[in-house]
Design an enzyme around this catalytic site. Structure first.
Site, PDB file in Angstrom:
ATOM      1  N   LYS A   1      18.704  36.693 -99.437  1.00 45.83           N
ATOM      2  CA  LYS A   1      19.801  36.102-100.215  1.00 45.83           C
ATOM      3  C   LYS A   1      19.469  36.157-101.700  1.00 45.83           C
ATOM      4  CE  LYS A   1      21.444  32.607 -96.909  1.00 45.83           C
ATOM      5  NZ  LYS A   1      22.797  33.154 -96.734  1.00 45.83           N
TER       6      LYS A   1
ATOM      7  N   ARG B   1      24.079  33.047 -85.551  1.00 42.33           N
ATOM      8  CA  ARG B   1      24.702  33.474 -84.297  1.00 42.33           C
ATOM      9  C   ARG B   1      23.664  34.000 -83.310  1.00 42.33           C
ATOM     10  NH1 ARG B   1      28.314  37.634 -87.639  1.00 42.33           N
ATOM     11  NH2 ARG B   1      27.934  35.978 -89.151  1.00 42.33           N
TER      12      ARG B   1
END
Ligand code: BES
Ligand code: MN
Ligand code: ZN
Length: 494
Positions: free
Chosen positions: A272, A346
């Site tokens: 990130k 996920r």
């Protein structure tokens, strides 16, 4: 945790010392207690001079009134009485708390202006819970200036005091569940590693929960390779906590809640950008909500069988970290091509949901996750995204959201969206394209729940960095605890 107010309920008369809180409606009609205090016309005069109007939550502070031993009289507006819904009582409690910082002893004369209904025990305890939640501050690491030096004693005066006293233990327990969730989300990632999170989950044993912790070895044996793939770049090993509350009938199938617990999300090799990355200490907001929920249900001895599963990992870049392009085989046997290591939530949920379904065959599964930045683009921080394969469960959730003011907005899941995560090299890839990012994440999870009624709540916008409200002055809101406690209470208790 900061100093919290000590809440009590009494049917007693007007206090003669400290601060007294009385109410009026939107047309400035005073309650009976307010009228009693107005014997010399002090209140009426103050209302007139300050041009006060009793809209909901508006407050008029009268310092050192004529009564010799009272410090203050606060008049609080209720607005239009016919428009008061359930969560207004909670917010009212928050309002009280925030404006009574300087008082040590507060008497709240909780009643409605004449000719309207009495205040119920439930409403009285909601006021107490609101005052409690508002007072929460995360100041554990401030060694010099605490936000509140002492805990004020707040006595809520109501005709339904004896019923309120009985209700309070449970209501306070739910409040503590919310504050537990806030604490976990606020804690920095050096303090709250997966192991430490598991330790905190173990503490739920004290309330009568059964808690089991899976370590890396046990997860390997269960073939939870997608979860382990995320964890492999971190020096802090993963943990999964399986928390059970058995308050229902022995043969009743449980309901299940599953939480994303990424204790820190750097993005992994798909790193990130640096700005604001500190917020990713809160990427375990789903797991925190599940832990807080289990606390709440156990504390109020909910008559339901409930399973809470929280999956804790740290997503780090490292020589051992997972790479873009890697293909992993999930516990379900389905293979996944990892195209972005930052779509990690996920991946851990895929194995957690599969395990939950297989082991417990629950009535339904609801997972909570700070899953996508895209849900913030779609819904901001007012509603969490609701994705589900079941209309009835969705309706129950939506209603609980409106009642608790932890609101949800349903988003679509369709075969066309599902196609977007088909992969050339494996059964699926872990990201879709640029578009519909929250939906493709939901489609991914749906591939791991079979036909079990299921809902996914994307709480990236509501669990943290949330707007400051009457009942939340903290970075972490504890979103989800009251919502799901309510879902269980209204629909799944025997
Ligand atoms: N934890 C983030 C999502 C998130 C973003 C939570 C902002 C709270 C605030 C999640 O793991 C993530 O990185 N998602 C990616 C998915 C993308 C790579 C498909 C995102 O939203 O950018
Ligand atoms: Mn991520
Ligand atoms: Zn994440």
């Amino acid at each position: 945790m900061s100093n919290l107010p000590k809440i009590s309920f009494t049917a007693g008369n007007l206090p003669t010392k400290g601060t007294v809180v009385v109410f009026c409606d939107g047309k400035n009609n005073l309650t009976a207690s307010a009228k009693l205090l107005d014997n010399k016309g002090v209140l009426t005069k103050a209302i007139k001079v300050s041009e006060f109007k009793g809209g909901f939550g508006k407050m008029l502070d009268i310092v050192a009134p004529a009564e010799p031993e009272l410090d203050r009289i606060c008049i609080v507006g209720l607005g239009d009485i016919s428009e008061l819904s359930e969560h207004h009582w909670l917010r009212l409690g928050g309002k009280l708390g925030s404006s009574l910082k300087k008082s040590k002893k507060v008497g709240v004369m909780l009643e409605l202006p004449e000719a309207t209904k009495p205040v119920t025990a439930k409403q009285a305890t909601d006021v107490g819970q609101g005052a409690l939640l508002e007072a929460y501050r995360f100041d554990r690491y401030k060694t010099k200036s605490k936000s509140r030096p002492s805990s004020p004693a707040v006595a809520i005066h109501t005709k339904s005091a004896s019923a309120a006293k009985k209700l309070w233990e449970g209501v306070e327990g739910v409040g503590q569940g919310v504050m537990l969730a806030r604490d976990l989300v606020n804690e920095p990632a050096n303090i709250l590693t997966p192991k430490d999170f598991a330790k905190r989950a173990m503490e739920l044993k004290k309330l009568g929960c059964k808690v089991e912790i899976l370590d890396e070895k046990q997860m390997k044996a269960l073939k939870m390779n997608t979860l382990l793939g995320v964890a492999q770049g971190s020096r802090n090993p993963p943990r999964m906590a399986i928390i059970q509350w058995k308050g229902g009938k022995a043969k009743d199938k449980p309901v299940a809640f599953v939480g994303k617990g990424v204790t820190f999300d750097t993005g992994g090799i798909s790193l990130k950008p640096g700005g604001g990355m500190e917020d990713m200490k809160g990427d375990m907001g789903g797991a925190a909500a599940v832990a807080g929920l289990m606390h709440a249900l156990a504390a109020r001895k909910a008559k339901a069988n409930v399973v809470g599963i929280i999956a804790m990992v740290e997503n780090m870049p490292d020589g051992d970290a997972q790479r873009p392009g890697d293909i992993v085989t999930s516990m379900s046997g389905q293979t996944i091509e990892i195209l972005n290591t930052d779509a990690e939530g996920r991946l851990i949920l895929a194995d957690a949901l599969w395990h939950c379904n297989k082991k417990f065959k629950p009535k339904f599964m609801i997972n909570l996750a700070t899953l996508t930045g895209a849900i913030l683009v779609a819904l901001g921080n007012q509603h969490a995204g609701l994705f589900s394969n079941d209309d009835k469960l969705s309706e129950q959730l939506t209603k609980a959201g409106l009642d608790t003011n932890e609101k949800l907005w349903r988003m679509p899941l369709t075969p066309e969206y599902d196609k977007l995560i088909d992969s050339k090299n494996a059964d699926m890839k872990n990201i879709g394209g640029r578009l519909a990012g929250s939906i493709t994440a939901g489609q991914f999870l749906q591939r791991f729940v079979k036909d079990t009624p299921w809902a996914h709540l994307d709480i990236a916008g509501t669990a943290m960095s949330s707007p400051q409200t009457e009942i939340n002055k903290s970075w972490a809101s504890g979103y989800g605890v009251r919502l799901l406690d309510r879902l269980v209470a209204d629909n799944y208790e025997s």
